[in-house]
Design a protein around this motif. Structure first.
Motif, PDB file in Angstrom:
ATOM      1  N   ALA A 176      30.382  44.619   2.887  1.00 60.54           N
ATOM      2  CA  ALA A 176      30.988  43.664   3.819  1.00 60.54           C
ATOM      3  C   ALA A 176      30.926  42.250   3.249  1.00 60.54           C
ATOM      4  O   ALA A 176      29.934  41.866   2.616  1.00 60.54           O
ATOM      5  CB  ALA A 176      30.274  43.710   5.165  1.00 60.54           C
ATOM      6  N   SER A 177      31.969  41.471   3.491  1.00 65.73           N
ATOM      7  CA  SER A 177      32.000  40.086   3.013  1.00 65.73           C
ATOM      8  C   SER A 177      33.181  39.351   3.660  1.00 65.73           C
ATOM      9  O   SER A 177      34.299  39.860   3.628  1.00 65.73           O
ATOM     10  CB  SER A 177      32.125  40.054   1.492  1.00 65.73           C
ATOM     11  N   PRO A 178      32.903  38.178   4.246  1.00 63.34           N
ATOM     12  CA  PRO A 178      31.587  37.590   4.503  1.00 63.34           C
ATOM     13  C   PRO A 178      30.940  38.225   5.734  1.00 63.34           C
ATOM     14  O   PRO A 178      31.593  38.962   6.480  1.00 63.34           O
ATOM     15  CB  PRO A 178      31.922  36.120   4.753  1.00 63.34           C
ATOM     16  N   VAL A 179      29.661  37.902   5.947  1.00 64.70           N
ATOM     17  CA  VAL A 179      28.919  38.410   7.101  1.00 64.70           C
ATOM     18  C   VAL A 179      28.337  37.226   7.860  1.00 64.70           C
ATOM     19  O   VAL A 179      27.689  36.359   7.268  1.00 64.70           O
ATOM     20  CB  VAL A 179      27.777  39.359   6.672  1.00 64.70           C
ATOM     21  N   LEU A 180      28.579  37.203   9.174  1.00 63.03           N
ATOM     22  CA  LEU A 180      27.985  36.194  10.050  1.00 63.03           C
ATOM     23  C   LEU A 180      26.901  36.868  10.879  1.00 63.03           C
ATOM     24  O   LEU A 180      27.153  37.897  11.518  1.00 63.03           O
ATOM     25  CB  LEU A 180      29.041  35.586  10.977  1.00 63.03           C
ATOM     26  N   ALA A 181      25.685  36.315  10.865  1.00 62.52           N
ATOM     27  CA  ALA A 181      24.557  36.860  11.620  1.00 62.52           C
ATOM     28  C   ALA A 181      24.118  35.838  12.654  1.00 62.52           C
ATOM     29  O   ALA A 181      23.816  34.690  12.308  1.00 62.52           O
ATOM     30  CB  ALA A 181      23.403  37.199  10.682  1.00 62.52           C
ATOM     31  N   LEU A 182      24.079  36.246  13.926  1.00 63.43           N
ATOM     32  CA  LEU A 182      23.726  35.336  15.020  1.00 63.43           C
ATOM     33  C   LEU A 182      22.487  35.828  15.756  1.00 63.43           C
ATOM     34  O   LEU A 182      22.300  37.038  15.940  1.00 63.43           O
ATOM     35  CB  LEU A 182      24.874  35.238  16.025  1.00 63.43           C
ATOM     36  N   ASP A 183      21.661  34.896  16.188  1.00 65.40           N
ATOM     37  CA  ASP A 183      20.526  35.219  17.053  1.00 65.40           C
ATOM     38  C   ASP A 183      20.155  33.967  17.838  1.00 65.40           C
ATOM     39  O   ASP A 183      20.232  32.852  17.313  1.00 65.40           O
ATOM     40  CB  ASP A 183      19.317  35.714  16.252  1.00 65.40           C
ATOM     41  N   ILE A 184      19.751  34.155  19.089  1.00 65.58           N
ATOM     42  CA  ILE A 184      19.366  33.020  19.918  1.00 65.58           C
ATOM     43  C   ILE A 184      17.924  32.592  19.664  1.00 65.58           C
ATOM     44  O   ILE A 184      17.519  31.504  20.067  1.00 65.58           O
ATOM     45  CB  ILE A 184      19.551  33.331  21.420  1.00 65.58           C
ATOM     46  N   ASP A 185      17.154  33.433  19.001  1.00 58.85           N
ATOM     47  CA  ASP A 185      15.737  33.179  18.765  1.00 58.85           C
ATOM     48  C   ASP A 185      15.567  32.396  17.467  1.00 58.85           C
ATOM     49  O   ASP A 185      15.915  32.885  16.387  1.00 58.85           O
ATOM     50  CB  ASP A 185      14.990  34.517  18.680  1.00 58.85           C
ATOM     51  N   PRO A 186      15.021  31.179  17.522  1.00 58.82           N
ATOM     52  CA  PRO A 186      14.872  30.385  16.294  1.00 58.82           C
ATOM     53  C   PRO A 186      13.966  31.045  15.258  1.00 58.82           C
ATOM     54  O   PRO A 186      14.168  30.858  14.052  1.00 58.82           O
ATOM     55  CB  PRO A 186      14.291  29.056  16.786  1.00 58.82           C
ATOM     56  N   ILE A 187      12.972  31.802  15.715  1.00 63.01           N
ATOM     57  CA  ILE A 187      12.098  32.495  14.759  1.00 63.01           C
ATOM     58  C   ILE A 187      12.884  33.565  14.028  1.00 63.01           C
ATOM     59  O   ILE A 187      12.763  33.737  12.809  1.00 63.01           O
ATOM     60  CB  ILE A 187      10.888  33.097  15.491  1.00 63.01           C
ATOM     61  N   ALA A 188      13.708  34.313  14.766  1.00 58.39           N
ATOM     62  CA  ALA A 188      14.527  35.341  14.131  1.00 58.39           C
ATOM     63  C   ALA A 188      15.473  34.723  13.107  1.00 58.39           C
ATOM     64  O   ALA A 188      15.672  35.271  12.015  1.00 58.39           O
ATOM     65  CB  ALA A 188      15.314  36.111  15.185  1.00 58.39           C
ATOM     66  N   VAL A 189      16.059  33.582  13.440  1.00 57.42           N
ATOM     67  CA  VAL A 189      16.975  32.918  12.504  1.00 57.42           C
ATOM     68  C   VAL A 189      16.246  32.553  11.219  1.00 57.42           C
ATOM     69  O   VAL A 189      16.746  32.773  10.109  1.00 57.42           O
ATOM     70  CB  VAL A 189      17.591  31.665  13.172  1.00 57.42           C
ATOM     71  N   LYS A 190      15.049  32.010  11.354  1.00 56.54           N
ATOM     72  CA  LYS A 190      14.263  31.635  10.173  1.00 56.54           C
ATOM     73  C   LYS A 190      13.928  32.858   9.330  1.00 56.54           C
ATOM     74  O   LYS A 190      14.061  32.843   8.099  1.00 56.54           O
ATOM     75  CB  LYS A 190      12.980  30.931  10.622  1.00 56.54           C
ATOM     76  N   VAL A 191      13.505  33.938   9.985  1.00 62.80           N
ATOM     77  CA  VAL A 191      13.142  35.162   9.270  1.00 62.80           C
ATOM     78  C   VAL A 191      14.369  35.769   8.595  1.00 62.80           C
ATOM     79  O   VAL A 191      14.316  36.187   7.434  1.00 62.80           O
ATOM     80  CB  VAL A 191      12.493  36.177  10.239  1.00 62.80           C
TER      81      VAL A 191
END
Length: 297
Positions: A176-191
């Motif tokens: 897949a390309s490109p890939v957009l990854a979303l999360d509302i949790d700031p910790i999850a985004v950092k990880v």
């Protein structure tokens, strides 16, 4: 920093409610464990949340227990508390997280383990930290199997509720390309960002904090050939129209994290949004729906 671990034994129909509630207070996404062989009368799932032992702990606990009392009576769990220091927390889950294979080609390798792959294997290096997604949970496995089956090179993809980034990384490694990854949790985004970089995918996978709001969905109308959303039945049902909007004509949605209690609601909401369910996969109490948007006339 020390952590307070809250464990809530629940039945399958209460998982979504309890995860949603604990997620409001947890430092990182709640963790769902399924017991292999529950004893008679024992609840088969445990939802765990972690609260930082800082100045806000007492206030958070009061509000959390107040919210628990407002749940429908069958859903109210008996919370168990355990105080953990950082080393205890780390050792508790790392001891059980070993390299493991999912499907024909995908191998999940914890960053602290080595692994010698065969030429046909795709290795995902992962350090989930306090974000959801190790590949061990049935809902994650079911989504990975569908990604392996349906992804084609060059497909633009969206991972909604990315957690550790495992599904976004798998999608990119499968082409897949490109890939957009979303999360509302700031910790999850950092990880997820750290895991994306560790897998050399910083140019392909973009990790952002947020969800698929109507405004964002309108801006991404018809953008993705594939969307994977391994979240909860309630959120999938609420976002059904937005999920349909961002898909290309004939695009695929892989919707996971659904217990049997929420399956009918998900199917109805997806159908009303113009998404036709083509397959329903099941692993124990967990279901994943593969649905497709209408082809353009």
């Amino acid at each position: 920093m020390h952590w307070l671990e809250l464990s809530a034994p629940v039945d399958a129909e209460a998982v979504d409610e309890v995860v949603s509630l604990l997620g409001r207070y947890s430092h990182g996404s709640p963790v769902i464990e399924e017991k292999a062989s529950p004893a008679p009368g024992e609840r088969p799932f445990i939802v765990k949340a972690y609260l930082a032992c800082d100045g806000s702990l007492a206030s958070k606990k009061r509000r959390l227990f107040h919210d628990l009392e407002r749940l429908p009576s069958p859903y109210v769990p008996q919370l168990q508390e355990r105080l953990l220091n950082p080393e205890d927390w780390s050792k508790a889950w790392k001891a059980h997280f070993l390299p493991h294979k999912v499907g024909e080609h995908i191998v999940i390798r914890p960053s602290w383990h080595s692994y010698n792959p065969s030429p046909s294997e795709i290795v995902i290096e992962l350090d989930p930290g306090m974000a959801f997604g190790t590949g061990l949970h049935p809902s994650t496995r079911l989504c990975l199997l569908r990604l392996e089956r349906h992804l084609e090179a060059g497909m633009p993809a969206l991972d909604l509720g990315t957690g550790s980034g495992i599904l976004a990384i798998a999608a990119a490694k499968l082409g897949a390309s490109p890939v957009l990854a979303l999360d509302i949790d700031p910790i999850a985004v950092k990880v997820a960002r750290a895991n994306t970089r560790a897998n050399g995918l910083g140019e392909i996978v973009e990790v952002k904090r947020g969800t698929l709001s109507p405004k964002m969905a309108a801006g991404l109308r018809g953008h993705f050939a594939l969307v994977v959303a391994n979240i909860t039945a309630r959120v999938i049902a609420e976002l059904a129209e937005s999920l349909a909007l961002v898909l290309k004509p004939g695009g695929r949605l892989i919707a996971g994290g659904i217990t049997g209690q929420g399956l009918d609601e998900v199917l109805i909401c997806l159908a009303l949004a113009g998404l036709r369910a083509e397959a329903i996969d099941r692993d124990g109490e967990w279901h994943t729906v593969m649905a497709r948007g209408a082809q353009r006339a």
